[in-house]
Design a protein around this motif. Structure first.
Motif, PDB file in Angstrom:
ATOM      1  N   VAL A  28       0.832  -1.201   0.000  1.00 22.29           N
ATOM      2  CA  VAL A  28       0.000   0.000   0.000  1.00 22.29           C
ATOM      3  C   VAL A  28       0.870   1.255   0.000  1.00 22.29           C
ATOM      4  N   ALA A  29       1.992   1.205   0.708  1.00 25.77           N
ATOM      5  CA  ALA A  29       2.862   2.379   0.810  1.00 25.77           C
ATOM      6  C   ALA A  29       3.466   2.778  -0.528  1.00 25.77           C
ATOM      7  N   ASP A  30       3.470   1.862  -1.510  1.00 28.20           N
ATOM      8  CA  ASP A  30       4.064   2.156  -2.816  1.00 28.20           C
ATOM      9  C   ASP A  30       3.054   2.684  -3.824  1.00 28.20           C
ATOM     10  N   LEU A  31       1.821   2.924  -3.396  1.00 25.25           N
ATOM     11  CA  LEU A  31       0.786   3.453  -4.282  1.00 25.25           C
ATOM     12  C   LEU A  31       0.641   4.957  -4.067  1.00 25.25           C
ATOM     13  N   TYR A  32       0.520   5.686  -5.168  1.00 23.39           N
ATOM     14  CA  TYR A  32       0.430   7.142  -5.107  1.00 23.39           C
ATOM     15  C   TYR A  32      -0.837   7.606  -5.816  1.00 23.39           C
ATOM     16  N   THR A  33      -1.650   8.364  -5.102  1.00 20.14           N
ATOM     17  CA  THR A  33      -2.893   8.878  -5.666  1.00 20.14           C
ATOM     18  C   THR A  33      -2.619   9.716  -6.911  1.00 20.14           C
ATOM     19  N   ILE A  34      -3.379   9.478  -7.975  1.00 25.69           N
ATOM     20  CA  ILE A  34      -3.233  10.261  -9.199  1.00 25.69           C
ATOM     21  C   ILE A  34      -4.100  11.516  -9.097  1.00 25.69           C
ATOM     22  N   PRO A  35      -3.512  12.701  -9.171  1.00 26.75           N
ATOM     23  CA  PRO A  35      -4.340  13.917  -9.249  1.00 26.75           C
ATOM     24  C   PRO A  35      -5.110  13.905 -10.569  1.00 26.75           C
ATOM     25  N   VAL A  36      -6.402  14.145 -10.516  1.00 23.42           N
ATOM     26  CA  VAL A  36      -7.215  14.051 -11.730  1.00 23.42           C
ATOM     27  C   VAL A  36      -8.128  15.255 -11.881  1.00 23.42           C
ATOM     28  N   ARG A  37      -8.589  15.441 -13.120  1.00 26.24           N
ATOM     29  CA  ARG A  37      -9.588  16.442 -13.465  1.00 26.24           C
ATOM     30  C   ARG A  37     -10.640  15.775 -14.343  1.00 26.24           C
ATOM     31  N   PRO A  38     -11.873  16.275 -14.323  1.00 26.03           N
ATOM     32  CA  PRO A  38     -12.893  15.711 -15.211  1.00 26.03           C
ATOM     33  C   PRO A  38     -12.661  16.154 -16.646  1.00 26.03           C
ATOM     34  N   GLY A  39     -12.862  15.241 -17.581  1.00 28.75           N
ATOM     35  CA  GLY A  39     -12.668  15.574 -18.987  1.00 28.75           C
ATOM     36  C   GLY A  39     -13.618  14.800 -19.877  1.00 28.75           C
ATOM     37  N   TRP A  40     -13.648  15.190 -21.139  1.00 29.81           N
ATOM     38  CA  TRP A  40     -14.415  14.480 -22.159  1.00 29.81           C
ATOM     39  C   TRP A  40     -13.416  13.845 -23.110  1.00 29.81           C
TER      40      TRP A  40
END
Length: 232
Positions: free
Chosen positions: A61-73
């Motif tokens: 779990v410690a090796d996982l990094y949240t991806i910053p995201v934005r909504p898109g089409w």
């Protein structure tokens, strides 16, 4: 506030990157025909240690990094999706400096609930990733780069199947809560995990609380579009 942080929140606004983008619409809808467009996936995680995941891999779990995201089409898939939100390198450098000074940031990761050492380690990893990243931001439904962001001031998106309608957001909810930490115990989570270049590597399925690891089922964009079991 977590131990190790300074009480003052000075500089947080400058170090944050578009903090208002911590929310996604629940769905989008055509203003004329009322057709709905929902997100197949609302979160994803980078696994930065390798470019692929071997069958039967156990990922800490410690090796996982949240991806910053934005909504898109996504213009290739003709649907709404999450898109990588990759700021310029200077934003990551500034965020790392603020965390080292003992203050929390909101981008690329909310660090307010992390202790100081964890926050510094995470931000250092994000900075290394940003310095090495070469591929442009991807639409995380198919990995393509033909997309339109939907969180800008006037993202007028004409519904091509309708004469008069445009696609608009409907209600909102917070994102980035690391929901993978509480799923994958009674049923497979099927949360997407990506390489540092945004390639789909696999699905986080079952989580072991004893070892704090995830089982990963390898997959690719093309495979997931045909056979993926469930959604994140």
């Amino acid at each position: 506030m977590s131990s190790g942080w300074q009480a003052a929140n000075i500089g947080r606004t400058n170090a944050s990157h578009r903090p208002e983008l911590k929310m996604l619409p629940s769905y989008y809808q055509c203003t004329s025909c009322r057709e709905r467009f929902g997100f197949a996936h609302t979160e994803g995680y980078y696994y930065l240690n390798f470019d692929h995941v071997p069958p039967g891999a156990q990922v800490p779990v410690a090796d996982l990094y949240t991806i910053p995201v934005r909504p898109g089409w996504c213009k290739d898939c003709a649907t709404v999706c999450i898109v990588e939100d990759i700021a310029v390198t200077r934003v990551f450098e500034d965020a790392y400096g603020v965390v080292r000074a003992g203050r929390p940031v909101e981008y690329p990761l909310q660090t307010e609930n992390l202790d100081l050492q964890q926050a510094q380690e995470k931000l250092a990893a994000y900075l290394r990733w940003r310095l090495e990243r070469r591929h442009p931001a991807r639409a995380l439904c198919c990995g393509g780069t033909s997309y339109q962001f939907l969180d800008v001031a006037q993202p007028l998106l004409k519904h091509t199947e309708c004469d008069f309608g445009v696609v608009e957001p409907q209600s909102q909810y917070f994102i980035g809560g690391e929901t993978y930490r509480t799923s994958g115990v009674l049923s497979p989570a099927n949360v997407r995990v990506y390489s540092g270049e945004g390639d789909l590597m696999g699905l986080l399925t079952w989580r072991s609380r004893d070892s704090d690891t995830w089982e990963v089922t390898p997959t690719t964009y093309s495979q997931s579009m045909r056979t993926e079991p469930g959604s994140a």
